[in-house]
Design an enzyme around this catalytic site. Structure first.
Site, PDB file in Angstrom:
ATOM      1  N   ASN A 165       0.844  -1.183  -0.019  1.00  0.00           N
ATOM      2  CA  ASN A 165      -0.135  -0.045  -0.039  1.00  0.00           C
ATOM      3  C   ASN A 165       0.940   1.117   0.132  1.00  0.00           C
ATOM      4  O   ASN A 165       1.495   1.555   1.028  1.00  0.00           O
ATOM      5  CB  ASN A 165      -0.927  -0.170   1.384  1.00  0.00           C
ATOM      6  CG  ASN A 165      -1.827   1.204   1.574  1.00  0.00           C
ATOM      7  OD1 ASN A 165      -1.886   1.952   0.624  1.00  0.00           O
ATOM      8  ND2 ASN A 165      -2.281   1.378   2.382  1.00  0.00           N
ATOM      9  N   TRP A 166       1.108   1.839  -1.100  1.00  0.00           N
ATOM     10  CA  TRP A 166       1.849   2.866  -1.274  1.00  0.00           C
ATOM     11  C   TRP A 166       1.413   4.226  -0.718  1.00  0.00           C
ATOM     12  O   TRP A 166       2.249   5.347  -0.412  1.00  0.00           O
ATOM     13  CB  TRP A 166       2.143   3.282  -2.658  1.00  0.00           C
ATOM     14  CG  TRP A 166       3.353   2.358  -3.332  1.00  0.00           C
ATOM     15  CD1 TRP A 166       3.646   1.361  -2.851  1.00  0.00           C
ATOM     16  CD2 TRP A 166       3.766   2.334  -4.590  1.00  0.00           C
ATOM     17  NE1 TRP A 166       4.575   0.686  -3.773  1.00  0.00           N
ATOM     18  CE2 TRP A 166       4.622   1.292  -4.842  1.00  0.00           C
ATOM     19  CE3 TRP A 166       3.648   3.425  -5.706  1.00  0.00           C
ATOM     20  CZ2 TRP A 166       5.276   1.224  -6.230  1.00  0.00           C
ATOM     21  CZ3 TRP A 166       4.216   3.365  -6.887  1.00  0.00           C
ATOM     22  CH2 TRP A 166       5.096   2.124  -7.140  1.00  0.00           C
ATOM     23  N   LYS A 167      -0.036   4.337  -0.356  1.00  0.00           N
ATOM     24  CA  LYS A 167      -0.606   5.485   0.124  1.00  0.00           C
ATOM     25  C   LYS A 167      -0.317   6.619  -0.845  1.00  0.00           C
ATOM     26  O   LYS A 167      -0.224   6.517  -2.040  1.00  0.00           O
ATOM     27  CB  LYS A 167      -0.021   5.655   1.694  1.00  0.00           C
ATOM     28  CG  LYS A 167      -0.160   4.291   2.749  1.00  0.00           C
ATOM     29  CD  LYS A 167       0.006   4.770   4.040  1.00  0.00           C
ATOM     30  CE  LYS A 167      -0.007   3.333   4.526  1.00  0.00           C
ATOM     31  NZ  LYS A 167       0.059   3.543   6.073  1.00  0.00           N
ATOM     32  N   GLU A 218      -5.204  -5.049  10.896  1.00  0.00           N
ATOM     33  CA  GLU A 218      -4.083  -3.950  10.844  1.00  0.00           C
ATOM     34  C   GLU A 218      -4.256  -3.326  12.294  1.00  0.00           C
ATOM     35  O   GLU A 218      -5.166  -2.313  12.268  1.00  0.00           O
ATOM     36  CB  GLU A 218      -4.161  -2.888   9.839  1.00  0.00           C
ATOM     37  CG  GLU A 218      -3.990  -3.725   8.363  1.00  0.00           C
ATOM     38  CD  GLU A 218      -3.371  -2.553   7.409  1.00  0.00           C
ATOM     39  OE1 GLU A 218      -2.162  -2.877   6.839  1.00  0.00           O
ATOM     40  OE2 GLU A 218      -3.961  -1.557   7.104  1.00  0.00           O
ATOM     41  N   GLY A 259       2.908  -1.025   4.290  1.00  0.00           N
ATOM     42  CA  GLY A 259       2.948   0.628   3.792  1.00  0.00           C
ATOM     43  C   GLY A 259       4.518   0.855   3.640  1.00  0.00           C
ATOM     44  O   GLY A 259       4.866   0.736   2.410  1.00  0.00           O
ATOM     45  N   GLY A 260       4.722   1.438   4.669  1.00  0.00           N
ATOM     46  CA  GLY A 260       6.488   1.860   4.421  1.00  0.00           C
ATOM     47  C   GLY A 260       7.572   1.178   3.783  1.00  0.00           C
ATOM     48  O   GLY A 260       8.302   1.659   2.933  1.00  0.00           O
TER      49      GLY A 260
HETATM   50  P1  PGA Z   1       2.945   0.332   7.542  1.00  0.00           P
HETATM   51  O1  PGA Z   1       1.504   0.633   6.943  1.00  0.00           O
HETATM   52  O2  PGA Z   1       3.665  -0.816   7.083  1.00  0.00           O
HETATM   53  O3  PGA Z   1       3.854   1.524   7.086  1.00  0.00           O
HETATM   54  O4  PGA Z   1       2.974   0.111   9.086  1.00  0.00           O
HETATM   55  C1  PGA Z   1       0.671  -0.439   6.783  1.00  0.00           C
HETATM   56  C2  PGA Z   1      -0.593   0.055   6.245  1.00  0.00           C
HETATM   57  O5  PGA Z   1      -1.022   1.042   6.625  1.00  0.00           O
HETATM   58  O6  PGA Z   1      -1.271  -0.850   5.250  1.00  0.00           O
END
Ligand code: PGA
Length: 258
Positions: free
Chosen positions: A11-13, A173, A239-240
């Site tokens: 998830n690149w956001k 999550e 995400g990150g």
């Molecule tokens: P993160 O994000 O890996 O940066 O904690 C996970 C997500 O929001 O799906």
């Protein structure tokens, strides 16, 4: 026990310009770890909308998904994107109920239910994200919150046996673990995943045994394998650590090797 598909989802956001995303995907397409992907080992990339059209020439559209959408097919909804628009691009997967949509953008349980119903009814592979806040965990309300989020999101499709839950993926999550560097321990994640399966089994017979349940929240190359070793963890939503090629390919390798 049912064999479930293993999934590494990124998830690149709101990160990377279209050009930067294109370069990343070009490099990713050349990575050897992609050869391990098949029916049992899948990768999904939730990139920003503007990156999607260019990505289609580099990556199988089945691996590309949208981070958000509006449940109506069209209409006066400034700034929104509909499922038919995404289908027209060739996409097949969407995220629903991400904690940032719930807590930053204030999406209600009802809105998330409407989106989940629309996506599942139209045959989309749907990753439904659920998870408790720190306060809820400390108040020992984790199970109650997971039940409420799953029950409400799925209520629209519950009474319709024609809607296949085979397109459903759940991502656990915990809100306190997202982007904070605080990962749930494998034991904590396993316990929540087991609870999610029990709730899904109550919602529809055998759903808990067949629906893939992913863990998300500060997944990194150095904790992916231990999370994947847990019996009820079928993959990760990242995400990150999905934003750098080396960490992302290491995570995909850990998922497909599990
Ligand atoms: P993160 O994000 O890996 O940066 O904690 C996970 C997500 O929001 O799906």
């Amino acid at each position: 026990m049912a064999t479930r598909t293993k999934i590494a989802a990124a998830n690149w956001k709101m990160h990377k310009t279209a050009a930067a995303g294109h370069t990343f995907l070009q490099e990713l397409a050349a990575e050897s770890v992609l050869a391990r992907l098949d029916q049992e080992n899948r990768m999904l990339l939730f990139v920003p909308f503007i990156t999607l059209p260019g990505a289609l020439s580099l990556i199988d559209p089945k691996m590309l998904g949208a981070q958000n959408f509006h449940e109506a097919p069209q209409g006066a909804y400034t700034g929104e994107i509909s499922l038919p628009m995404l289908k027209d691009l060739g996409l097949g997967s969407v995220l629903v109920g991400h904690s940032e949509r719930r807590h930053v953008f204030g999406e209600s349980l009802d809105q998330i239910a409407a989106k989940t119903s629309a996506a599942l009814q139209q045959g989309w592979q749907t990753i439904l994200c659920v998870g408790e806040t720190l306060e809820e965990r400390e108040a020992e309300d984790t199970e109650k919150i997971l039940r409420q989020q799953l029950d409400t999101a799925l209520k629209g499709v519950l009474n319709d046996p024609t809607v296949a839950l085979s397109n459903l993926i759940v991502a656990y999550e915990p809100v306190w673990a997202i982007g904070t560097g605080k990962t749930a321990t494998p034991e904590m994640a396993q316990s929540a995943h087991k609870t999610i399966r029990e709730i899904l089994n109550q919602i529809r017979i055998a759903a808990g045994d067949t629906v893939p349940v992913l863990y998300g929240g500060s997944v990194k190359p150095d904790n992916a394998a231990e999370l994947m070793a847990e019996i009820d963890i079928d993959g990760v939503l990242v995400g990150g650590a999905s934003l750098q090629l080396d960490s992302w390919t290491a995570i995909v390798a850990a998922v497909t090797a599990a």
